[in-house]
Design a protein around this motif. Structure first.
Motif, short mmCIF file in Angstrom:
data_model
loop_
_atom_site.label_atom_id
_atom_site.label_comp_id
_atom_site.label_asym_id
_atom_site.label_seq_id
_atom_site.Cartn_x
_atom_site.Cartn_y
_atom_site.Cartn_z
N UNK A 11 0.85 -1.19 0.00
CA UNK A 11 0.00 0.00 0.00
C UNK A 11 0.88 1.24 0.00
N UNK A 12 0.74 2.04 -1.06
CA UNK A 12 1.51 3.28 -1.17
C UNK A 12 0.54 4.45 -1.28
N UNK A 13 0.88 5.57 -0.63
CA UNK A 13 0.01 6.74 -0.77
C UNK A 13 0.35 7.45 -2.08
N UNK A 14 -0.43 8.48 -2.40
CA UNK A 14 -0.30 9.15 -3.70
C UNK A 14 1.08 9.75 -3.90
N UNK A 83 12.58 -6.77 -5.19
CA UNK A 83 12.98 -5.85 -6.25
C UNK A 83 13.98 -4.82 -5.72
N UNK A 84 13.81 -4.40 -4.48
CA UNK A 84 14.74 -3.43 -3.88
C UNK A 84 16.17 -3.97 -3.89
N UNK A 134 3.72 -4.98 -9.52
CA UNK A 134 3.90 -5.36 -8.11
C UNK A 134 3.36 -4.32 -7.15
N UNK A 135 3.62 -3.04 -7.42
CA UNK A 135 3.34 -2.00 -6.43
C UNK A 135 2.28 -0.98 -6.85
N UNK A 136 1.95 -0.93 -8.16
CA UNK A 136 0.98 0.06 -8.64
C UNK A 136 -0.07 -0.62 -9.52
N UNK A 190 14.82 3.60 -0.08
CA UNK A 190 13.87 4.29 0.79
C UNK A 190 12.44 4.18 0.28
N UNK A 191 12.23 4.28 -1.04
CA UNK A 191 10.87 4.41 -1.58
C UNK A 191 10.24 3.09 -2.02
N UNK A 192 11.05 2.08 -2.31
CA UNK A 192 10.47 0.79 -2.68
C UNK A 192 10.03 0.04 -1.43
N UNK A 193 8.83 -0.53 -1.43
CA UNK A 193 8.37 -1.28 -0.26
C UNK A 193 9.24 -2.50 0.01
#
Length: 467
Positions: A11-14, A83-84, A134-136, A190-193
């Protein structure tokens, strides 16, 4: 407990999504330009190390070969490892190779640096197409459009940047663009889950057989030596034998038995082959028929590259609203139309060719984004990595096929038959025929794809008895 073959969508915010999309597209642009920038630097590299054309060609050939195979390997690894982690390792190797290339005192060191770059750089396009899946997942159509537009735009801008940097400074400074990608590593961290390592293993013997067979085929396309064709056939048969006889092969044969998947990647391969054929032949034609300088050829190509870079957002919205199959058909129609117009007007003023080229160029990001989106819906989560890896591998091979085949066809002299009755019948004949051939390739892809992906209503109408 969640099954090990399923991927949970983080779950990522906008704001997180926006930053991740910008980061992926930026790093992808650097990776693509790294390949195209060096095309214009080849004469300077040859002069620096006193190399023959066949020797210096390995600066490009070795990179493309390793890059193509690596894109498949990293796709498979993404089904197992986070992936990170893969981005961190890949970009680190990519930057290290670039730094060695910048300092390279001799040709062997330069060649090793390019191979090292390809080993690491292959992670970038391979994972760029997996990140949205995967994330979006809800925005993947739009993101695929942006990614494909980035590839098209960077492909067009790369030679221009290469010419400017190589002309004003030195070809070595082109490597600094790739060294700078190391700055993206902490941002990806930092930004990849976070993800857990999934169950699975890599069939290394199968991967080796696949790599050798692909390498043999790519070398055969370039050199046309019969023993390379024999090598490809032998190792590919061994790869198929292993694939169908062990429990966990490198490529699950279930993917290959999925006809929607195979037709989609075939469509992408044919469409991309036509586009790479276009990109390969057009500078030669403009130099031969229009006597344009390198700079003016770049100016003719630039509007198409710019338009391709801008169309992605529009294409992504159509994918989300109308579906990927509609965009696949639209892309193939644009490619077929643009190449047909070039076939008709080859030999005319270059500024007549430019809008025709722009039409075909618009198909570049659309065919990539739409087929990638379609593949992500056809395959289950645990096969998306290797499925997208095969997709990327075939796209790279499409470029190799087009360059080799159309390069050979351009060697033909005294062409007398006319394929396009609307074209002039003079020195442009070989080019007119080649571009009509590209148009036919796109039409064949359109027919194959349409027959496989008929809508339910179309199927019912075609299957209903005629009264």
């Amino acid at each position: 407990m969640t099954p090990p073959n399923k991927h949970e969508h983080a779950t990522l915010d906008a704001s997180d999504k926006k930053r991740l999309i910008i980061l992926v597209c930026t790093i992808l642009a650097f990776a693509v330009m790294n390949g195209t920038m060096f095309n214009v630097a080849i004469p300077d590299i040859a002069a620096s190390f006193n190399l023959s054309p066949s020797e210096v060609s390995w600066v490009l050939t070795s990179y493309i070969l390793v890059f193509a195979i690596g894109s498949l390997m990293y796709g498979k690894l993404a089904d197992i490892y986070p992936i990170k982690t893969l981005f961190t390792i890949g970009i680190s190797i990519f930057s290290l190779g670039a730094f060695i290339g910048f300092l390279s005192p001799n040709y062997p060191t330069l060649l090793a640096a390019r191979i090292l770059q390809a080993v690491g750089g292959a992670t970038i396009p391979a994972l760029a197409f997996i990140v949205p899946i995967r994330f979006l997942p809800k925005e993947k159509g739009r993101v695929f459009g942006l990614i494909s537009s980035t590839v098209a735009f960077a492909s067009g801008v790369g030679p221009i940047i290469g010419g400017v940097v190589g002309g004003t400074l030195n070809w070595r400074f082109l490597f600094l663009f790739s060294v700078a990608t190391a700055l993206a590593i902490p941002l990806f961290r930092k930004w990849l889950p976070d993800e857990e390592k999934r169950e699975g293993s890599i069939d290394l013997p199968g991967a080796a057989l696949m790599a050798i067979s692909v390498a043999s085929l790519l070398f055969y396309i370039t050199l046309l030596s019969w023993y390379l064709l024999v090598s490809f056939i032998v190792f590919f048969i061994l790869f198929l034998w292993r694939t169908f006889t062990i429990k966990q092969p490198f490529i699950d044969p279930v993917i290959l038995k999925n006809t929607k998947y195979t037709i989609t990647v075939l469509t992408s391969f044919l469409g991309t082959s036509a586009l790479f054929g276009l990109i390969f032949v057009i500078p030669i034609m403009l130099r031969d028929l229009n006597e344009l300088s390198t700079l003016n050829i770049g100016l003719v190509l630039f509007p198409g590259a710019m338009a391709a870079g801008l169309i992605g957002q529009f294409g992504g919205k159509i994918i989300e609203q109308k579906g990927a199959t509609v965009v696949v058909k639209l892309a193939l129609i644009l490619i077929a139309s643009g190449t047909f117009f070039i076939s008709t007007f080859s030999g005319y003023n270059a500024w007549v060719i430019a809008p025709c080229l722009l039409i075909a160029y618009l198909g570049f990001p659309l065919i990539q984004s739409s087929t990638a989106d379609l593949l992500s819906t056809i395959l289950p989560d645990n096969q998306n990595g290797v499925g997208m890896g095969i997709f990327n591998l075939l796209n790279f091979m499409a470029g190799a096929f087009s360059s080799a085949i159309f390069g050979r066809l351009l060697d033909m002299k005294n062409v007398s038959f006319v394929m396009n009755p609307l074209s002039r019948t003079n020195d442009n004949l070989i080019y007119s025929n080649l571009y009509l051939g590209l148009s036919l390739i796109a039409i064949i892809a359109l027919v194959i794809f349409t027959l496989k992906f008929l809508s339910k209503r179309e199927k019912s109408l075609s299957e209903s008895p005629v009264s």
